[in-house]
Design an enzyme around this catalytic site. Structure first.
Site, PDB file in Angstrom:
ATOM      1  N   LEU A  81       0.811  -1.226   0.000  1.00 48.08           N
ATOM      2  CA  LEU A  81       0.000   0.000   0.000  1.00 48.08           C
ATOM      3  C   LEU A  81       0.840   1.269   0.000  1.00 48.08           C
ATOM      4  CD1 LEU A  81      -1.625  -1.963   2.509  1.00 48.08           C
ATOM      5  CD2 LEU A  81      -3.344  -0.403   1.634  1.00 48.08           C
ATOM      6  N   THR A 130      -5.797   1.924  -7.401  1.00 43.76           N
ATOM      7  CA  THR A 130      -6.888   2.904  -7.370  1.00 43.76           C
ATOM      8  C   THR A 130      -7.743   2.860  -8.629  1.00 43.76           C
ATOM      9  OG1 THR A 130      -7.303   5.290  -7.397  1.00 43.76           O
ATOM     10  CG2 THR A 130      -5.211   4.594  -8.266  1.00 43.76           C
ATOM     11  N   ASP A 131      -8.974   3.325  -8.513  1.00 43.72           N
ATOM     12  CA  ASP A 131      -9.833   3.421  -9.704  1.00 43.72           C
ATOM     13  C   ASP A 131      -9.397   4.546 -10.643  1.00 43.72           C
ATOM     14  OD1 ASP A 131     -10.624   5.618  -8.169  1.00 43.72           O
ATOM     15  OD2 ASP A 131     -12.770   5.170  -8.250  1.00 43.72           O
ATOM     16  N   GLU A 132      -8.508   5.442 -10.137  1.00 45.45           N
ATOM     17  CA  GLU A 132      -8.114   6.588 -10.969  1.00 45.45           C
ATOM     18  C   GLU A 132      -7.315   6.166 -12.205  1.00 45.45           C
ATOM     19  OE1 GLU A 132      -6.709  10.084  -9.054  1.00 45.45           O
ATOM     20  OE2 GLU A 132      -8.057   9.854  -7.360  1.00 45.45           O
ATOM     21  N   TYR A 155      -0.335  11.366 -10.302  1.00 41.85           N
ATOM     22  CA  TYR A 155      -0.617  10.299  -9.332  1.00 41.85           C
ATOM     23  C   TYR A 155      -1.186   9.068 -10.035  1.00 41.85           C
ATOM     24  CZ  TYR A 155      -3.402   7.573  -6.026  1.00 41.85           C
ATOM     25  OH  TYR A 155      -3.977   6.535  -5.330  1.00 41.85           O
ATOM     26  N   ALA A 157      -1.195   8.275 -13.152  1.00 39.52           N
ATOM     27  CA  ALA A 157      -0.269   7.686 -14.135  1.00 39.52           C
ATOM     28  C   ALA A 157       0.773   6.822 -13.429  1.00 39.52           C
ATOM     29  CB  ALA A 157       0.412   8.792 -14.935  1.00 39.52           C
ATOM     30  N   LYS A 159       0.337   5.247 -10.562  1.00 41.89           N
ATOM     31  CA  LYS A 159      -0.325   4.024 -10.076  1.00 41.89           C
ATOM     32  C   LYS A 159      -0.600   3.079 -11.253  1.00 41.89           C
ATOM     33  CE  LYS A 159      -1.585   3.120  -6.392  1.00 41.89           C
ATOM     34  NZ  LYS A 159      -0.919   2.492  -5.208  1.00 41.89           N
ATOM     35  N   ASN A 184     -12.765   6.125  -3.838  1.00 41.39           N
ATOM     36  CA  ASN A 184     -12.387   7.032  -2.740  1.00 41.39           C
ATOM     37  C   ASN A 184     -12.746   6.462  -1.371  1.00 41.39           C
ATOM     38  OD1 ASN A 184     -12.580   8.802  -5.156  1.00 41.39           O
ATOM     39  ND2 ASN A 184     -12.062  10.372  -3.665  1.00 41.39           N
ATOM     40  N   GLY A 288      -6.606  19.291 -14.762  1.00 43.04           N
ATOM     41  CA  GLY A 288      -6.822  17.897 -15.194  1.00 43.04           C
ATOM     42  C   GLY A 288      -7.822  17.154 -14.321  1.00 43.04           C
ATOM     43  N   TYR A 346      -3.626  26.465  -0.993  1.00 42.76           N
ATOM     44  CA  TYR A 346      -4.919  27.161  -0.974  1.00 42.76           C
ATOM     45  C   TYR A 346      -4.845  28.688  -0.982  1.00 42.76           C
ATOM     46  CZ  TYR A 346      -6.926  22.563  -0.272  1.00 42.76           C
ATOM     47  OH  TYR A 346      -7.300  21.262  -0.452  1.00 42.76           O
TER      48      TYR A 346
HETATM   49  P1  NAD Z   1      -1.571   7.513   2.770  1.00 47.40           P
HETATM   50  O1  NAD Z   1      -0.925   8.629   2.030  1.00 47.40           O
HETATM   51  O2  NAD Z   1      -2.473   7.806   3.921  1.00 47.40           O
HETATM   52  O3  NAD Z   1      -0.453   6.519   3.330  1.00 47.40           O
HETATM   53  C1  NAD Z   1       0.668   6.146   2.565  1.00 47.40           C
HETATM   54  C2  NAD Z   1       1.666   5.505   3.514  1.00 47.40           C
HETATM   55  O4  NAD Z   1       2.793   5.095   2.723  1.00 47.40           O
HETATM   56  C3  NAD Z   1       2.190   6.453   4.598  1.00 47.40           C
HETATM   57  O5  NAD Z   1       2.203   5.800   5.847  1.00 47.40           O
HETATM   58  C4  NAD Z   1       3.606   6.768   4.137  1.00 47.40           C
HETATM   59  O6  NAD Z   1       4.502   7.026   5.220  1.00 47.40           O
HETATM   60  C5  NAD Z   1       3.986   5.508   3.394  1.00 47.40           C
HETATM   61  N1  NAD Z   1       5.024   5.743   2.373  1.00 47.40           N
HETATM   62  C6  NAD Z   1       5.039   6.723   1.445  1.00 47.40           C
HETATM   63  N2  NAD Z   1       6.176   6.641   0.717  1.00 47.40           N
HETATM   64  C7  NAD Z   1       6.864   5.573   1.204  1.00 47.40           C
HETATM   65  C8  NAD Z   1       8.113   4.988   0.857  1.00 47.40           C
HETATM   66  N3  NAD Z   1       8.881   5.490  -0.119  1.00 47.40           N
HETATM   67  N4  NAD Z   1       8.525   3.886   1.531  1.00 47.40           N
HETATM   68  C9  NAD Z   1       7.755   3.377   2.537  1.00 47.40           C
HETATM   69  N5  NAD Z   1       6.579   3.914   2.920  1.00 47.40           N
HETATM   70  C10 NAD Z   1       6.142   5.001   2.259  1.00 47.40           C
HETATM   71  O7  NAD Z   1      -2.306   6.660   1.658  1.00 47.40           O
HETATM   72  P2  NAD Z   1      -3.709   5.876   1.702  1.00 47.40           P
HETATM   73  O8  NAD Z   1      -4.783   6.819   1.355  1.00 47.40           O
HETATM   74  O9  NAD Z   1      -3.780   5.075   2.927  1.00 47.40           O
HETATM   75  O10 NAD Z   1      -3.506   4.904   0.447  1.00 47.40           O
HETATM   76  C11 NAD Z   1      -2.841   3.658   0.602  1.00 47.40           C
HETATM   77  C12 NAD Z   1      -2.782   2.970  -0.751  1.00 47.40           C
HETATM   78  O11 NAD Z   1      -4.103   2.771  -1.247  1.00 47.40           O
HETATM   79  C13 NAD Z   1      -2.059   3.764  -1.832  1.00 47.40           C
HETATM   80  O12 NAD Z   1      -1.311   2.863  -2.606  1.00 47.40           O
HETATM   81  C14 NAD Z   1      -3.165   4.402  -2.630  1.00 47.40           C
HETATM   82  O13 NAD Z   1      -2.758   4.612  -3.970  1.00 47.40           O
HETATM   83  C15 NAD Z   1      -4.235   3.349  -2.534  1.00 47.40           C
HETATM   84  N6  NAD Z   1      -5.627   3.851  -2.627  1.00 47.40           N
HETATM   85  C16 NAD Z   1      -6.051   4.884  -1.833  1.00 47.40           C
HETATM   86  C17 NAD Z   1      -7.377   5.299  -1.899  1.00 47.40           C
HETATM   87  C18 NAD Z   1      -7.891   6.436  -1.044  1.00 47.40           C
HETATM   88  O14 NAD Z   1      -9.029   6.871  -1.243  1.00 47.40           O
HETATM   89  N7  NAD Z   1      -7.156   6.913  -0.067  1.00 47.40           N
HETATM   90  C19 NAD Z   1      -8.266   4.672  -2.789  1.00 47.40           C
HETATM   91  C20 NAD Z   1      -7.787   3.627  -3.591  1.00 47.40           C
HETATM   92  C21 NAD Z   1      -6.471   3.219  -3.486  1.00 47.40           C
HETATM   93  O1  DAU Z   2     -10.492   7.353  -6.371  1.00 53.17           O
HETATM   94  C1  DAU Z   2      -9.514   6.889  -5.489  1.00 53.17           C
HETATM   95  C2  DAU Z   2      -8.595   8.028  -5.104  1.00 53.17           C
HETATM   96  O2  DAU Z   2      -9.350   8.884  -4.258  1.00 53.17           O
HETATM   97  C3  DAU Z   2      -7.323   7.567  -4.405  1.00 53.17           C
HETATM   98  O3  DAU Z   2      -6.562   6.786  -5.292  1.00 53.17           O
HETATM   99  C4  DAU Z   2      -6.496   8.769  -3.944  1.00 53.17           C
HETATM  100  O4  DAU Z   2      -5.371   8.320  -3.209  1.00 53.17           O
HETATM  101  C5  DAU Z   2      -7.371   9.623  -3.050  1.00 53.17           C
HETATM  102  O5  DAU Z   2      -6.656  10.788  -2.691  1.00 53.17           O
HETATM  103  C6  DAU Z   2      -8.671  10.017  -3.764  1.00 53.17           C
HETATM  104  O6  DAU Z   2      -8.417  10.948  -4.854  1.00 53.17           O
HETATM  105  P1  DAU Z   2      -9.342  12.243  -5.121  1.00 53.17           P
HETATM  106  O7  DAU Z   2      -8.531  13.234  -5.837  1.00 53.17           O
HETATM  107  O8  DAU Z   2     -10.639  11.854  -5.687  1.00 53.17           O
HETATM  108  O9  DAU Z   2      -9.600  12.677  -3.573  1.00 53.17           O
HETATM  109  P2  DAU Z   2      -9.611  14.110  -2.846  1.00 53.17           P
HETATM  110  O10 DAU Z   2     -10.100  13.873  -1.454  1.00 53.17           O
HETATM  111  O11 DAU Z   2      -8.326  14.843  -3.027  1.00 53.17           O
HETATM  112  O12 DAU Z   2     -10.729  14.897  -3.655  1.00 53.17           O
HETATM  113  C7  DAU Z   2     -12.062  14.428  -3.746  1.00 53.17           C
HETATM  114  C8  DAU Z   2     -12.845  15.408  -4.623  1.00 53.17           C
HETATM  115  O13 DAU Z   2     -12.974  16.647  -3.933  1.00 53.17           O
HETATM  116  C9  DAU Z   2     -12.154  15.736  -5.940  1.00 53.17           C
HETATM  117  O14 DAU Z   2     -13.133  15.917  -6.953  1.00 53.17           O
HETATM  118  C10 DAU Z   2     -11.452  17.058  -5.654  1.00 53.17           C
HETATM  119  C11 DAU Z   2     -12.381  17.738  -4.665  1.00 53.17           C
HETATM  120  N1  DAU Z   2     -11.727  18.633  -3.683  1.00 53.17           N
HETATM  121  C12 DAU Z   2     -10.686  18.133  -2.965  1.00 53.17           C
HETATM  122  C13 DAU Z   2     -10.029  18.911  -2.042  1.00 53.17           C
HETATM  123  C14 DAU Z   2      -8.856  18.372  -1.249  1.00 53.17           C
HETATM  124  C15 DAU Z   2     -12.203  19.925  -3.481  1.00 53.17           C
HETATM  125  O15 DAU Z   2     -13.165  20.364  -4.135  1.00 53.17           O
HETATM  126  N2  DAU Z   2     -11.551  20.698  -2.573  1.00 53.17           N
HETATM  127  C16 DAU Z   2     -10.482  20.249  -1.840  1.00 53.17           C
HETATM  128  O16 DAU Z   2      -9.914  21.037  -1.040  1.00 53.17           O
END
Ligand code: NAD
Ligand code: DAU
Length: 347
Positions: A81, A130-132, A155, A157, A159, A184, A288, A346
């Site tokens: 992860l 991720t679904d992205e 990001y 690209a 993944k 998400n 984007g 911001y």
């Molecule tokens: P996060 O950013 O909260 O956590 C990432 C973790 O990875 C952190 O603990 C960080 O310290 C560690 N890390 C980063 N770079 C590292 C490195 N070089 N070596 C070792 N550890 C490192 O991320 P998250 O939201 O928990 O996502 C976890 C995984 O799930 C990711 O691969 C992300 O792409 C995937 N994912 C996230 C979401 C989401 O909505 N958050 C959705 C789908 C998939």
């Molecule tokens: O779809 C899975 C992905 O979801 C994961 O792979 C990523 O790790 C995770 O960060 C998330 O990506 P998003 O870009 O969709 O999540 P984020 O929370 O950054 O943004 C959600 C939506 O809200 C997006 O359309 C952008 C918008 N947004 C986000 C922020 C931070 C705002 O309008 N304002 C904000 O300040």
């Protein structure tokens, strides 16, 4: 079973680590994490002394270190992860995403390959993606496992590229793998750079709630503990070389979600409904910006019997309560470098 979980101090990783440590006492869980800004040892305080758990601080891009770690422990399984995970940060620093997400994944794959040298019985490399990677949907349609990859941000690209390398190691070296692509996530312990915890924190500190563009972008939200359950199922019951899409069957336009969150916060903070909505501020759009993500999770539902266990309203309420009860966690992660990030992003 010696199981390496990478990124276990992060948001999703910490819930996965806890689940495996508690549910599989016969496994030894090694949590490898570099503790970047997103990693937090506080996330796993409750299980840090368990006898089947070890934390290793280290960077997946450090090839020498990773090779030595695999030689020492000979991990049977990997749930990967660790990643740079925030789209906005990938826009300002794309190379960091290439390094961690692509190179880091390759270094892990290579170490796993060199450890087992084709003796693959009962071994598995699970890549959490991720679904992205599928890009953006129009107003209709769903991402299926066969949807062509079409990533739009640095990001996504990175993944997508790491997914391709996982598959390539499977095809070329026979490395047993499984990939899941999830929508998400939201829930407790999410770093407040992502939409929901950022808005909760801003409401608590009476700051503007920044809506990118017109707020009509759509995401499919899943409670993090349901993702952890899905990861457990895919790891134990998924077919190798397969991909599983994981989603919440729960699409929300950002602006509607933001209003629901504002209203729930007002109720919990016992103030007139409408107070938090006044903080909503439209700001410059994300470059984007993908219009819509939505997952068809019927494969994991039919094959592995998985479905989300909570509704969005329930999950959101649990999440808000957690942040309200963990103000110290929130104030610790929003001091220091977070302030610089926030100002840059911001202002
Ligand atoms: P996060 O950013 O909260 O956590 C990432 C973790 O990875 C952190 O603990 C960080 O310290 C560690 N890390 C980063 N770079 C590292 C490195 N070089 N070596 C070792 N550890 C490192 O991320 P998250 O939201 O928990 O996502 C976890 C995984 O799930 C990711 O691969 C992300 O792409 C995937 N994912 C996230 C979401 C989401 O909505 N958050 C959705 C789908 C998939
Ligand atoms: O779809 C899975 C992905 O979801 C994961 O792979 C990523 O790790 C995770 O960060 C998330 O990506 P998003 O870009 O969709 O999540 P984020 O929370 O950054 O943004 C959600 C939506 O809200 C997006 O359309 C952008 C918008 N947004 C986000 C922020 C931070 C705002 O309008 N304002 C904000 O300040």
């Amino acid at each position: 079973m010696k199981l390496l979980i990478t990124g276990g101090a992060g948001f999703i990783g910490s819930h996965v680590v806890r689940r495996f440590v508690q549910n599989y006492p016969s496994y030894h869980i090694y949590n490898l994490d570099a503790l970047t800004y997103a990693g937090n040892m506080e996330n796993l305080k409750d299980i840090e002394n368990n006898s089947n758990y070890s934390f290793i601080k280290g960077d997946i891009t450090d090839e020498k270190f990773i090779n030595a770690l695999f030689s020492e422990h000979r991990f049977d399984g990997v749930i990967h992860l660790a990643a740079e995970s925030h789209v906005d940060r990938s826009i300002t620093d794309p190379l960091a995403f290439a390094k961690t997400n692509i190179l880091g994944t390759m270094i892990l794959l290579n170490a796993f390959k060199e450890t087992w040298k084709g003796n693959w019985s009962d071994k598995l490399f699970y890549h959490v993606s991720t679904d992205e990677v599928y890009g953006s949907l129009g107003e209709t349609g769903l991402f299926e496992e066969t949807t062509p990859y079409d990533p739009n941000s640095p990001y996504s690209a990175s993944k997508a590229s790491s997914d391709h390398f996982v598959r390539a190691y499977g095809e070329t070296y026979g490395l047993p793998y499984v990939i899941s692509n999830c929508s998400n996530n939201y829930g407790q312990n999410q770093f407040p750079e992502k939409l929901i915890p950022l808005f909760i924190n801003n409401i608590l500190t009476d700051k503007p709630l920044p809506v990118y563009g017109d707020g009509k972008y759509t995401r499919d939200w899943l409670y993090v503990l349901d993702h952890a359950i899905a990861i457990d199922l895919v790891f134990h019951k998924g077919q190798t070389t397969e991909t599983y899409n994981i989603g919440g069957f729960n699409e929300w336009q950002n602006i509607d979600l933001m209003k629901l969150l504002c209203d729930q916060m007002d109720l919990k903070l016992k103030r007139p409904v409408g107070t938090s909505q006044k903080l909503i501020t439209y700001v410059k759009d994300r470059p984007g910006h993908d219009l819509r993500y939505a997952i068809d999770a019927s494969k994991i539902n039919k094959e592995l019997g998985w479905k989300p266990s909570v509704t969005f309203e329930q999950g959101l309420s649990i999440t808000i309560d957690w942040y309200l009860n963990n103000e110290e966690w929130l104030s610790n992660v929003t001091s220091g470098s977070y302030q610089n990030y926030y100002t840059k992003q911001y202002s």
